[in-house]
Design an enzyme around this catalytic site. Structure first.
Site, short mmCIF file in Angstrom:
data_model
loop_
_atom_site.label_atom_id
_atom_site.label_comp_id
_atom_site.label_asym_id
_atom_site.label_seq_id
_atom_site.Cartn_x
_atom_site.Cartn_y
_atom_site.Cartn_z
N HIS A 105 0.80 -1.23 0.00
CA HIS A 105 0.00 0.00 0.00
C HIS A 105 0.83 1.28 0.00
O HIS A 105 0.46 2.26 0.64
CB HIS A 105 -0.94 0.00 1.20
CG HIS A 105 -2.05 -1.00 1.11
ND1 HIS A 105 -2.57 -1.46 -0.08
CD2 HIS A 105 -2.74 -1.67 2.08
CE1 HIS A 105 -3.52 -2.35 0.16
NE2 HIS A 105 -3.65 -2.50 1.46
N HIS A 179 -10.06 1.76 0.40
CA HIS A 179 -9.93 0.66 1.36
C HIS A 179 -11.03 0.73 2.43
O HIS A 179 -10.78 0.46 3.61
CB HIS A 179 -8.56 0.73 2.02
CG HIS A 179 -8.03 -0.60 2.48
ND1 HIS A 179 -8.66 -1.35 3.44
CD2 HIS A 179 -6.94 -1.31 2.11
CE1 HIS A 179 -7.97 -2.46 3.64
NE2 HIS A 179 -6.93 -2.46 2.86
N GLU A 313 -11.63 -3.98 -2.66
CA GLU A 313 -10.63 -3.04 -3.17
C GLU A 313 -10.44 -3.26 -4.68
O GLU A 313 -9.63 -4.09 -5.10
CB GLU A 313 -9.31 -3.21 -2.42
CG GLU A 313 -9.41 -3.02 -0.92
CD GLU A 313 -8.24 -3.65 -0.19
OE1 GLU A 313 -7.08 -3.36 -0.55
OE2 GLU A 313 -8.48 -4.44 0.75
C1 G6D Z 1 -3.25 -6.68 5.99
O1 G6D Z 1 -2.88 -8.40 4.36
C2 G6D Z 1 -3.75 -7.34 4.72
C3 G6D Z 1 -3.84 -6.33 3.61
O2 G6D Z 1 -4.33 -6.93 2.42
C4 G6D Z 1 -4.76 -5.19 4.05
O3 G6D Z 1 -4.91 -4.25 3.02
C5 G6D Z 1 -4.17 -4.56 5.30
O4 G6D Z 1 -4.03 -5.52 6.32
C6 G6D Z 1 -5.06 -3.43 5.82
O5 G6D Z 1 -1.92 -6.32 5.81
#
Ligand code: G6D
Length: 348
Positions: A105, A179, A313
């Site tokens: 991210h 998200h 997402e």
């Molecule tokens: C954790 O593995 C998940 C991710 O996919 C998610 O976007 C994040 O938490 C908020 O890392």
């Protein structure tokens, strides 16, 4: 249509802006400029009770650095990047490794934690919030000055559209999404485990134990725990001992969508609320909030708990082993990245 805005100053001295967009049916969407973040979506249930259907924080300052990206636009690249690096035009770029030796991210300071410049406007389409951010060349290791625009549009048909656009002055990578953690029970009064999901997808991207794509696909015919072509509750298979499901400790996987249009649906039979997700994105990550920080409080006054939200997402695939799929997130100089996704709310 109505738009209200107000300023909030954090203890850190940072000033953000809050917005509330309301349509003529009473549906309300609240956002903050930090991370171009959705904080509330307030829609009626079958009995006409208007309640929030996304998870938000009681203390707005939690949004400054929370790693759950609640309601935010993670970036420059949503999803994962194998080994925190990518090679573009024979030059290798390195990113902050914030997730099991990979990048998630957008690295250390995601777009989710950057303050956007937002402009509110009402026009014939609806009530709009246009959120802009210029990510300078080299920010978090990414090449190119990337001009980002995320436009939220609340319409009178009780839909919320998100239009994403980005341009760059140097070949780079970009992959944007929202998200938000949805929970149609209203003010998160119940978990999402009894809420039903439909997905317009036959396959998921195969990954390793750290959710990094390996370059192959898995058919949901071969792994029915991931099959949502016929709606089923999130809780039906979430705790099965399927190895791939256990990698995410629940659903946390990239689905390849069969075509543009309806990607997903979410139903809550108790409240009578339903939501339809349409997108032109090729994929959707379904994430069932498989962990939570119980020391933090949502705006409903309850501590954060696992499986109290589900994310859809919509995005491009993650960059996997040996940079597989990177071409799908490349943005060439003078090209325009676009993506549009709509969340439409109704009653069963
Ligand atoms: C954790 O593995 C998940 C991710 O996919 C998610 O976007 C994040 O938490 C908020 O890392």
């Amino acid at each position: 249509m109505k738009i209200q805005e107000s300023k909030v100053t954090f203890k850190s001295g940072r000033v953000i802006t809050k917005y509330a967009l309301t349509n003529n049916n009473g549906m309300q969407v609240e956002l903050i400029s930090l991370g171009a973040t959705l904080t509330k979506i307030i829609v009626p249930d079958a009995a006409g009770n208007f309640e929030n259907v996304i998870l938000d924080w009681q203390d707005l300052e939690v949004y400054e650095s929370h790693p759950g990206y609640f309601g935010a636009v993670p970036g420059r690249t949503a999803g994962r990047i194998w080994n925190g690096q990518v090679t573009i035009n024979n030059e290798t770029y390195y990113f902050y490794k914030n997730n099991n030796g990979n990048t998630l991210h957008g690295g250390k300071v995601s777009f989710a934690h950057r303050n956007f410049d937002c402009q509110a406007v009402i026009d014939q389409e609806g009530a709009k919030l246009v959120c802009s951010y210029l990510s300078p060349d080299g920010e978090e290791g990414y090449p190119g000055n990337l001009q980002v625009k995320v436009t939220y549009i609340l319409k009178e048909d009780n839909s919320l559209t998100i239009d994403y656009e980005a341009t760059t002055d140097k070949d780079t990578i970009v992959n944007l999404t929202n998200h938000a953690y949805f929970n149609l029970s209203g003010d998160a009064k119940r978990s999402v485990l009894e809420q039903e999901v439909y997905l317009n997808s036959d396959e998921i991207f195969a990954t390793d134990e750290n959710l990094i794509p390996k370059g192959t696909m898995i058919s949901v015919d071969d792994m029915p725990e991931f099959d949502f072509r016929v709606p089923k509750t999130i809780g039906q298979d979430i705790n099965s001992n399927n190895e791939v499901l256990r990698y995410g400790n629940g659903y946390d996987h990239v689905y390849k969508l069969k075509d543009k249009g309806v990607a997903a649906k979410l139903f809550d039979s108790i409240s009578g609320r339903c939501m339809t997700v349409t997108t032109d994105a090729p994929c959707v990550v379904v994430y069932t909030m498989n962990g939570a920080d119980s020391s933090l409080m949502h705006s409903n006054g309850k501590s954060s708990k696992p499986n109290y939200g589900v994310c859809f997402e919509t995005q491009r695939p993650a960059i996997g082993y040996e940079e597989v799929f990177k071409d799908l997130v490349l943005l060439k100089k003078d090209d325009v990245y676009t993506q549009t996704t709509t969340f439409k709310f109704g009653i069963l």
